[in-house]
Design a protein around this motif. Structure first.
Motif, PDB file in Angstrom:
ATOM      1  N   ASP A 140      62.156 -50.031   8.877  1.00 18.94           N
ATOM      2  CA  ASP A 140      63.789 -49.536   9.121  1.00 18.94           C
ATOM      3  C   ASP A 140      64.489 -48.500   9.463  1.00 18.94           C
ATOM      4  O   ASP A 140      63.631 -47.280   9.097  1.00 18.94           O
ATOM      5  CB  ASP A 140      64.310 -50.248   8.298  1.00 18.94           C
ATOM      6  N   VAL A 141      65.726 -48.371  10.525  1.00 25.86           N
ATOM      7  CA  VAL A 141      65.860 -47.239  11.128  1.00 25.86           C
ATOM      8  C   VAL A 141      66.849 -47.205  10.976  1.00 25.86           C
ATOM      9  O   VAL A 141      67.749 -48.336  11.698  1.00 25.86           O
ATOM     10  CB  VAL A 141      65.645 -46.882  12.367  1.00 25.86           C
ATOM     11  N   PRO A 142      67.899 -46.853  10.391  1.00 27.58           N
ATOM     12  CA  PRO A 142      69.261 -46.426   9.681  1.00 27.58           C
ATOM     13  C   PRO A 142      70.282 -46.530  10.249  1.00 27.58           C
ATOM     14  O   PRO A 142      69.241 -45.580  11.966  1.00 27.58           O
ATOM     15  CB  PRO A 142      69.502 -46.102   8.599  1.00 27.58           C
ATOM     16  N   ARG A 143      71.469 -46.705  11.003  1.00 24.70           N
ATOM     17  CA  ARG A 143      72.390 -46.509  12.155  1.00 24.70           C
ATOM     18  C   ARG A 143      72.865 -45.035  12.329  1.00 24.70           C
ATOM     19  O   ARG A 143      73.004 -44.460  13.512  1.00 24.70           O
ATOM     20  CB  ARG A 143      73.640 -47.188  11.868  1.00 24.70           C
ATOM     21  N   THR A 144      72.815 -44.400  11.103  1.00 21.09           N
ATOM     22  CA  THR A 144      72.841 -42.902  10.578  1.00 21.09           C
ATOM     23  C   THR A 144      72.069 -42.227  10.028  1.00 21.09           C
ATOM     24  O   THR A 144      71.449 -42.970   8.833  1.00 21.09           O
ATOM     25  CB  THR A 144      74.683 -43.016  10.676  1.00 21.09           C
ATOM     26  N   VAL A 145      71.290 -41.114  10.412  1.00 21.64           N
ATOM     27  CA  VAL A 145      70.451 -40.325   8.983  1.00 21.64           C
ATOM     28  C   VAL A 145      71.747 -39.107   8.890  1.00 21.64           C
ATOM     29  O   VAL A 145      72.238 -38.590   9.516  1.00 21.64           O
ATOM     30  CB  VAL A 145      69.021 -40.252  10.015  1.00 21.64           C
ATOM     31  N   GLU A 146      71.551 -38.549   7.821  1.00 20.85           N
ATOM     32  CA  GLU A 146      71.785 -37.574   7.125  1.00 20.85           C
ATOM     33  C   GLU A 146      70.945 -36.246   8.186  1.00 20.85           C
ATOM     34  O   GLU A 146      69.604 -36.248   7.289  1.00 20.85           O
ATOM     35  CB  GLU A 146      72.777 -37.094   6.380  1.00 20.85           C
ATOM     36  N   VAL A 147      71.431 -35.111   7.971  1.00 18.64           N
ATOM     37  CA  VAL A 147      70.641 -34.341   9.092  1.00 18.64           C
ATOM     38  C   VAL A 147      70.926 -33.085   7.894  1.00 18.64           C
ATOM     39  O   VAL A 147      72.324 -32.981   7.461  1.00 18.64           O
ATOM     40  CB  VAL A 147      70.803 -33.801  10.631  1.00 18.64           C
ATOM     41  N   LEU A 148      69.901 -32.095   7.597  1.00 19.03           N
ATOM     42  CA  LEU A 148      69.715 -30.682   6.755  1.00 19.03           C
ATOM     43  C   LEU A 148      69.538 -29.635   7.101  1.00 19.03           C
ATOM     44  O   LEU A 148      68.232 -30.001   7.806  1.00 19.03           O
ATOM     45  CB  LEU A 148      69.661 -31.118   5.132  1.00 19.03           C
ATOM     46  N   GLU A 149      70.076 -29.404   7.920  1.00 20.64           N
ATOM     47  CA  GLU A 149      69.852 -27.732   9.008  1.00 20.64           C
ATOM     48  C   GLU A 149      70.507 -26.859   9.010  1.00 20.64           C
ATOM     49  O   GLU A 149      71.290 -26.099   8.982  1.00 20.64           O
ATOM     50  CB  GLU A 149      70.453 -28.344  10.292  1.00 20.64           C
ATOM     51  N   HIS A 150      69.576 -25.676   7.823  1.00 26.45           N
ATOM     52  CA  HIS A 150      69.638 -24.021   7.400  1.00 26.45           C
ATOM     53  C   HIS A 150      70.551 -24.759   6.433  1.00 26.45           C
ATOM     54  O   HIS A 150      71.902 -24.158   6.480  1.00 26.45           O
ATOM     55  CB  HIS A 150      69.736 -23.656   8.012  1.00 26.45           C
ATOM     56  N   GLY A 151      71.015 -25.305   5.396  1.00 23.88           N
ATOM     57  CA  GLY A 151      72.180 -25.106   4.807  1.00 23.88           C
ATOM     58  C   GLY A 151      73.367 -26.352   5.304  1.00 23.88           C
ATOM     59  O   GLY A 151      74.299 -26.332   4.424  1.00 23.88           O
ATOM     60  N   VAL A 152      73.375 -26.863   6.236  1.00 26.90           N
ATOM     61  CA  VAL A 152      74.802 -27.577   6.619  1.00 26.90           C
ATOM     62  C   VAL A 152      74.285 -29.050   6.885  1.00 26.90           C
ATOM     63  O   VAL A 152      72.778 -29.934   7.301  1.00 26.90           O
ATOM     64  CB  VAL A 152      74.586 -27.210   8.582  1.00 26.90           C
ATOM     65  N   ARG A 153      74.993 -29.775   6.404  1.00 32.21           N
ATOM     66  CA  ARG A 153      74.352 -31.021   6.960  1.00 32.21           C
ATOM     67  C   ARG A 153      75.041 -31.432   7.829  1.00 32.21           C
ATOM     68  O   ARG A 153      76.850 -31.400   7.908  1.00 32.21           O
ATOM     69  CB  ARG A 153      75.270 -31.927   5.495  1.00 32.21           C
ATOM     70  N   TYR A 154      74.876 -32.091   8.778  1.00 32.41           N
ATOM     71  CA  TYR A 154      75.687 -33.561  10.367  1.00 32.41           C
ATOM     72  C   TYR A 154      74.815 -35.089  10.059  1.00 32.41           C
ATOM     73  O   TYR A 154      73.640 -35.599   9.340  1.00 32.41           O
ATOM     74  CB  TYR A 154      75.794 -32.192  11.080  1.00 32.41           C
ATOM     75  N   ILE A 155      75.944 -35.663  10.753  1.00 29.92           N
ATOM     76  CA  ILE A 155      75.245 -36.709  10.713  1.00 29.92           C
ATOM     77  C   ILE A 155      74.558 -37.442  11.946  1.00 29.92           C
ATOM     78  O   ILE A 155      75.292 -36.913  13.296  1.00 29.92           O
ATOM     79  CB  ILE A 155      76.306 -38.317  10.860  1.00 29.92           C
ATOM     80  N   ALA A 156      73.324 -37.847  12.294  1.00 31.92           N
ATOM     81  CA  ALA A 156      72.355 -38.257  13.799  1.00 31.92           C
ATOM     82  C   ALA A 156      73.315 -39.749  13.587  1.00 31.92           C
ATOM     83  O   ALA A 156      72.639 -40.243  12.864  1.00 31.92           O
ATOM     84  CB  ALA A 156      71.549 -37.677  13.756  1.00 31.92           C
ATOM     85  N   ALA A 157      72.708 -39.748  14.867  1.00 36.36           N
ATOM     86  CA  ALA A 157      72.835 -41.415  15.317  1.00 36.36           C
ATOM     87  C   ALA A 157      71.640 -41.931  16.276  1.00 36.36           C
ATOM     88  O   ALA A 157      72.017 -42.675  17.474  1.00 36.36           O
ATOM     89  CB  ALA A 157      74.592 -41.688  16.397  1.00 36.36           C
ATOM     90  N   PRO A 158      70.837 -42.191  15.086  1.00 35.29           N
ATOM     91  CA  PRO A 158      69.249 -42.575  15.683  1.00 35.29           C
ATOM     92  C   PRO A 158      69.635 -43.548  17.208  1.00 35.29           C
ATOM     93  O   PRO A 158      69.020 -43.380  18.075  1.00 35.29           O
ATOM     94  CB  PRO A 158      68.422 -42.472  15.202  1.00 35.29           C
ATOM     95  N   TRP A 159      70.121 -44.836  17.305  1.00 31.27           N
ATOM     96  CA  TRP A 159      70.473 -45.778  17.790  1.00 31.27           C
ATOM     97  C   TRP A 159      71.435 -46.118  19.369  1.00 31.27           C
ATOM     98  O   TRP A 159      71.388 -46.668  20.225  1.00 31.27           O
ATOM     99  CB  TRP A 159      70.460 -47.397  16.583  1.00 31.27           C
TER     100      TRP A 159
END
Length: 390
Positions: free
Chosen positions: A175-194
């Motif tokens: 299963d791959v979710p529609r969105t994934v929270e990315v943590l990058e050097h203390g910053v969080r943002y949403i990625a959309a793999p699909w």
């Protein structure tokens, strides 16, 4: 599956392989394998062995060498070992990010294969007919090596058209979710793999975001902000950040990301960057920190002249808005715009600005996007950090 067919290449093709470039074009294949697609042995016209390559019968790039040793058998073990080596190189990145590239195609000796990690999920791109044949083997190896919970194929780039392959987005495992929270050097943002850009996010700018984010101050501007990945890093140190983009839906994601990080100093601004920067200059506005990270203006060699004009124009407008002592980070992801042309374009923009700028840094691709010195096609990203000296 073991490649049992042979491709015989011309003298020019053999010299190309011996020089370290993995590609052989259709015009340099003197004897075509009967295999529909897959892995074939490669030989010079005199019978000298040249290793093993992915074979794509409908592509202009007919052969992509993956193994120079003719004695090495290309089987499941080869894929496992080569993938393991590529993944191990990225181990240092796990301390600061949960999203990064595990395989960068030719840069990792795995031509036409891209694998990106988003948390516990993987997104792959199989960009040639030769590598597509090995999909099941690659999936098995990735599952064992990473312990991932899902693998998604983002096989939707135009490159697959040239291979005679369908464009599709397909779940290969788990299963791959529609969105994934990315943590990058203390910053969080949403990625959309699909359905997000590239495989879900712009992972290649990670270190550049950290670079300018650590130097940001005062009033900051993120041009072509998209979902605000640069803006989020700028906002950690700057007093106020304008995130400028032409897309209202993208700016809605900027607002969401700001809230996710507890940031209240990011202002989404909708508009065309070229028009807005000109208007702000007329108004006398200035910024202490500016990021110019546009989409690829030159997607083909034929578009290069127009792209150069666009790059120069947007950088010139940014230079006019930069306060004395301010910092400008500017980048290009156009492969056809070489480092030399990029630097020449910046020099012309500086001359037209009538100001003095110092080069603080010239950046390339990060650890997870290796650029091979003798394979220019593995590189595309270049950036420059400039300081306004007056």
């Amino acid at each position: 599956m073991v490649g049992g067919e042979v491709a015989v290449v011309s003298r020019r093709g053999a010299e190309r392989l011996r020089g370290g470039h993995p590609w052989v074009f259709r015009s340099d294949v003197e004897r075509v394998p009967e295999l529909p697609a897959g892995v074939v042995r490669v030989e010079a016209a005199n019978g000298a062995p040249l290793g093993w390559a992915l074979w794509s019968p409908r592509s202009e790039i007919s052969l992509r060498r993956m193994e120079a040793n003719p004695e090495r058998v290309i089987d499941e073990g080869w894929w496992y070992d080569t993938l393991r080596t590529a993944i191990a190189r990225r181990a240092p990145l796990a301390a600061e990010a949960n999203a990064y590239r595990l395989v960068h195609g030719e840069g990792d000796g795995l031509p036409s294969l891209v694998v990106d990690k988003y948390g516990d999920a993987l997104v792959v791109q199989l960009l040639s007919a030769g590598v597509d044949v090995w999909t099941e083997t690659i999936v098995r190896a990735l599952r064992e090596l990473t312990g991932c919970t899902g693998i998604l194929a983002r096989n939707d780039p135009a490159a697959r058209d040239r291979e005679g392959l369908p464009r599709e987005v397909k779940l290969l495992f788990g299963d791959v979710p529609r969105t994934v929270e990315v943590l990058e050097h203390g910053v969080r943002y949403i990625a959309a793999p699909w359905d997000g850009q590239k495989t879900g996010a712009f992972l290649d700018q990670r270190e550049n975001r950290v670079l300018i984010g650590g130097l940001a101050r005062g009033k900051a501007l993120d041009c072509f902000a998209y979902h605000g990945s640069f803006a989020l890093h700028l906002a950690k140190r700057a007093d106020h950040v304008c995130a400028l983009d032409v897309s209202a839906p993208a700016l809605a994601r900027v607002h969401e990301h700001a809230e996710r990080n507890g940031l209240t100093n990011i202002e989404p601004v909708e508009g065309d960057a070229f028009d807005v920067l000109r208007a702000w200059h007329k108004e006398g506005r200035t910024f202490d920190t500016i990021v110019v990270d546009p989409p690829a203006f030159a997607k083909t060699r034929g578009a290069l002249d127009g792209a150069l004009r666009g790059y120069k124009d947007i950088n010139l407008q940014a230079m006019k808005l930069l306060a004395p002592g301010g910092l400008l980070f500017t980048a290009s992801c156009s492969f056809h715009l070489s480092r030399g042309l990029f630097f020449e374009m910046l020099s012309e923009a500086v001359a037209d600005s009538g100001r003095r700028f110092a080069l603080r840094a010239f950046t390339g691709q990060p650890l997870d996007h290796p650029e091979l010195i003798n394979v220019p096609e593995t590189g595309y990203l270049k950036g420059a950090l400039l300081e306004a000296m007056g």
